[in-house]
Scaffold this active site. Structure first.
Site, PDB file in Angstrom:
ATOM      1  N   ASP A  11       0.838  -1.208   0.000  1.00 31.81           N
ATOM      2  CA  ASP A  11       0.000   0.000   0.000  1.00 31.81           C
ATOM      3  C   ASP A  11       0.868   1.251   0.000  1.00 31.81           C
ATOM      4  O   ASP A  11       0.490   2.283  -0.560  1.00 31.81           O
ATOM      5  CB  ASP A  11      -0.918   0.001   1.222  1.00 31.81           C
ATOM      6  CG  ASP A  11      -2.124   0.924   1.043  1.00 31.81           C
ATOM      7  OD1 ASP A  11      -2.370   1.351  -0.099  1.00 31.81           O
ATOM      8  OD2 ASP A  11      -2.802   1.220   2.035  1.00 31.81           O
ATOM      9  N   HIS A 202      -7.371  -1.201   9.118  1.00 33.10           N
ATOM     10  CA  HIS A 202      -6.422  -0.554   8.192  1.00 33.10           C
ATOM     11  C   HIS A 202      -6.806   0.916   8.092  1.00 33.10           C
ATOM     12  O   HIS A 202      -7.888   1.257   7.604  1.00 33.10           O
ATOM     13  CB  HIS A 202      -6.542  -1.262   6.835  1.00 33.10           C
ATOM     14  CG  HIS A 202      -5.717  -0.665   5.735  1.00 33.10           C
ATOM     15  ND1 HIS A 202      -4.534  -1.234   5.308  1.00 33.10           N
ATOM     16  CD2 HIS A 202      -5.907   0.433   4.959  1.00 33.10           C
ATOM     17  CE1 HIS A 202      -4.035  -0.503   4.326  1.00 33.10           C
ATOM     18  NE2 HIS A 202      -4.852   0.517   4.083  1.00 33.10           N
ATOM     19  N   CYS A 235      -3.390   8.014  -1.456  1.00 26.78           N
ATOM     20  CA  CYS A 235      -4.479   7.469  -2.253  1.00 26.78           C
ATOM     21  C   CYS A 235      -4.451   8.218  -3.578  1.00 26.78           C
ATOM     22  O   CYS A 235      -4.258   9.431  -3.591  1.00 26.78           O
ATOM     23  CB  CYS A 235      -5.813   7.687  -1.551  1.00 26.78           C
ATOM     24  SG  CYS A 235      -7.243   7.290  -2.573  1.00 26.78           S
TER      25      CYS A 235
END
Lengths: 294, 294
Positions: A11, A202, A235
Site C-alpha cells: 500500500d 487498516h 491514495c
C-alpha cells in the site's frame, strides 16, 4: 498483544510516481522484518496496467531472503491474481473487496456484489489449499465517489467472506475519512456476522484521524493493525494527502500505552530515512523528526 | 458539547522565527472568532526577552475589535503578567505552571513548587476580582529535561491551584509525548482533587498521538480542548516537530463523531492558507490539503 501488519511494500508504494526498483523493495521488506515485523504485505498481484508499481511482484518474492516465522502476504483481487500469488509462494493472501460500488466501478469496472462473488471463489480456493486468507473490505468508512458508505454494505461483504472461508476480516479506511465511532460500529457489525474470524483494521491518516482510529480499534479488541513504515501510501484520489498510519508512530503509541508489539523502534526509525532517500521526499511519519521519548 | 479554545495566536505563534506583525495577529484572532471560536488565547503577558513574539500583547488587545460573547484570554506566568493582563482588559487569564522542575528551571530559573506558589497568589487575586482564571499544568505528560513526570506532581499542582481558586484546570502535553492511557490517568487524578473545576486538555501532535489523546479526553468527559488553527505551534526544544493539534482537523473529527463544536469548518479552512502565507511554510494541518468529507 496486538500485531502489526507492515504494508509499506504494497500500500505504501503502489501509488508512488517514483517507482522503486525491485532491489529497493526487497531491502525495505528485509529491513522491516529485521525490525521485528512478522506479517508483511510484500506485493500485490494485480494487473500491471492497473498498478504499474507492482508489476515486479514475482521478482520481489523470488529475490527475497525469507525469514523463518514471517508471513509474506500477497494482495489479490481475483482468481488470476490468486494463481500468481500461489505460484510465487506467498504465505497468505489478502483478498480485497470495496464496500462501495463507485470504487468498484472506478478501479475494476464492477460492483461490490460482483467482486464479492469473485472473492468468495478465491477464499474457497484458498481454504481448499489450506492457505491463510484474509479479506480486506476497502472504502468501509467512505468512498471518494459515493460519499458515505452504509455500514450494512460492509457487514454484508464480511458475512459472505466469512462464510466462504476468510480466516481474518479487515475494515479499511482507504481514503482516510473515518473516526473512532465508525470504527466501533463497523467492528461490532463485522464481528456479529463473522464471530470466528480474526479482526484487523487498516487506517490512513489523511485527515489526522488515523491514530485515534487505531486506538479505538485496539481498545475494541482488534487482533491486528496495518501500518506503513514512514507513513507512506497516499491514495490516488487525494494525491497531496498523508498515507497509511506510520508504523514507527504506531509502535511508539502502542508501547507507551503498555501494549507490546514485538517491534524494535530503534531498528524501525532509520527506515524512514531510507524511504525518504529512495522516494525523493520527506516521508510523513513524525517520530523520525521528533525523536522517541521514554 | 465540547468546547474548543483556540490557541494559535499564543501557543501557535510564540516560537515562530518569523514574527507576525501585530496587524496579522489581530487578523488571525478575528478570523478565528468569525469561524465560531468563543474562547481564544489571544496573547501572553510574559517578559519580552523570554518570548519576543509576544512583546506586542498590549497592542494586540488594544487593536482587536472585540466580538460579543467571546472570551479573550491572556496567558500569565506571574503577578507582573497578571497586572498587565488586567490592565489590557482580558476576559480571563490562563496561569501556567510546569509540572517538572527541569522545565521550570530552564524557562524561569525556578521550581514547580515555587511557581505553584506564584500561581496561588495570582489565582487568589483573580478570584478576588471575579476574573475567570484557568490553571494550565505544563509538561504534564513528560519533560524535555526530566523525562517522565510523576502524575502525582501534576495532581499536587492541580490540588493547590483549585484550592487557590482556579475555575478550570488543564493538563498540557507541552512536548507531544503523551498517549491516551496517560490522559485518563491524569484527568482522573486531577478531578479527584479538583471536583468543582472545569477540565481542559492541551495536546501537541508532535509524535502523532495528539488526536488520539483528544478523543480519549473527549470520551473521558473533558469540557474543553485546546487547538491551533493550521496546527501551528512547535516547541523550541523540538524545532522540526508538528505543533498543537490543528483546529480544523479536530473540528472534522469531533463533528464526524457527532459532537457539535459551534465552529464552521468552511470558515476555518481558509485560515490555514492565510497562516502559511504569513509564516512562509505550509502549516501541518491535514484537512486543508485533503479536503473535508461527509
Amino acid at each position: 498483544m496486538v500485531g502489526i501488519v507492515e504494508v509499506s511494500p504494497r500500500d505504501g508504494l503502489q501509488n508512488e510516481r517514483e517507482l522503486l526498483e525491485t532491489g529497493a523493495k526487497i531491502e525495505l521488506i528485509e529491513r522491516a522484518v529485521a525490525a521485528g515485523v512478522r506479517r508483511i504485505e510484500a506485493v500485490s498481484f494485480v494487473h500491471p496496467k492497473l498498478v504499474p508499481a507492482m508489476a515486479d511482484a514475482e521478482a520481489v518474492m523470488e529475490g527475497l531472503t525469507r525469514a523463518p516465522g514471517v508471513s509474506y502476504i500477497g494482495l489479490v483481487l481475483n482468481r488470476r491474481g490468486f494463481d500468481r500469488a500461489v505460484a510465487a509462494g506467498v504465505d497468505e493472501v489478502n483478498v480485497v473487496v470495496p464496500a462501495s460500488d463507485g470504487f468498484a466501478k472506478a478501479n475494476q469496472n464492477s460492483t461490490t456484489a460482483a467482486l464479492t462473488e469473485v472473492a468468495e471463489e478465491v477464499l474457497a480456493e484458498a481454504a481448499g489449499r489450506d492457505l491463510f486468507a484474509s479479506l480486506t473490505i476497502a472504502t468501509s468508512f467512505g468512498c471518494p465517489f459515493d460519499g458515505e458508505v452504509d455500514p450494512e454494505r460492509v457487514v454484508e461483504v464480511a458475512r459472505r467472506g466469512a462464510a466462504a472461508g476468510a480466516k481474518e476480516i479487515a475494515i479499511a479506511d482507504t481514503i482516510g475519512v473515518g473516526v473512532p465511532t465508525q470504527v466501533r460500529t463497523l467492528l461490532d457489525g463485522v464481528r456479529a456476522v463473522a464471530p470466528e474470524a480474526r479482526m484487523r483494521a487498516h487506517f490512513h491518516n489523511t485527515r489526522n484521524t488515523g491514530f485515534a482510529n487505531a486506538v479505538a480499534a485496539l481498545e475494541w479488541g482488534v487482533d491486528w493493525l496495518d501500518s506503513s513504515n514512514g507513513g507512506i501510501g497516499g491514495c490516488p484520489f487525494a494525491p497531496a494527502a498523508t498515507g497509511n498510519i506510520a508504523t514507527e508512530d504506531l509502535v511508539y503509541l502502542l508501547h507507551r500505552m503498555g501494549h507490546p508489539t514485538g517491534l524494535d523502534l530503534d531498528a524501525l526509525l532509520p527506515i524512514a530515512g531510507f524511504l525518504s532517500d529512495a522516494l525523493g521526499y520527506r516521508v510523513p511519519a513524525l517520530l523520525p523528526r521528533a525523536g522517541a521519548f521514554g
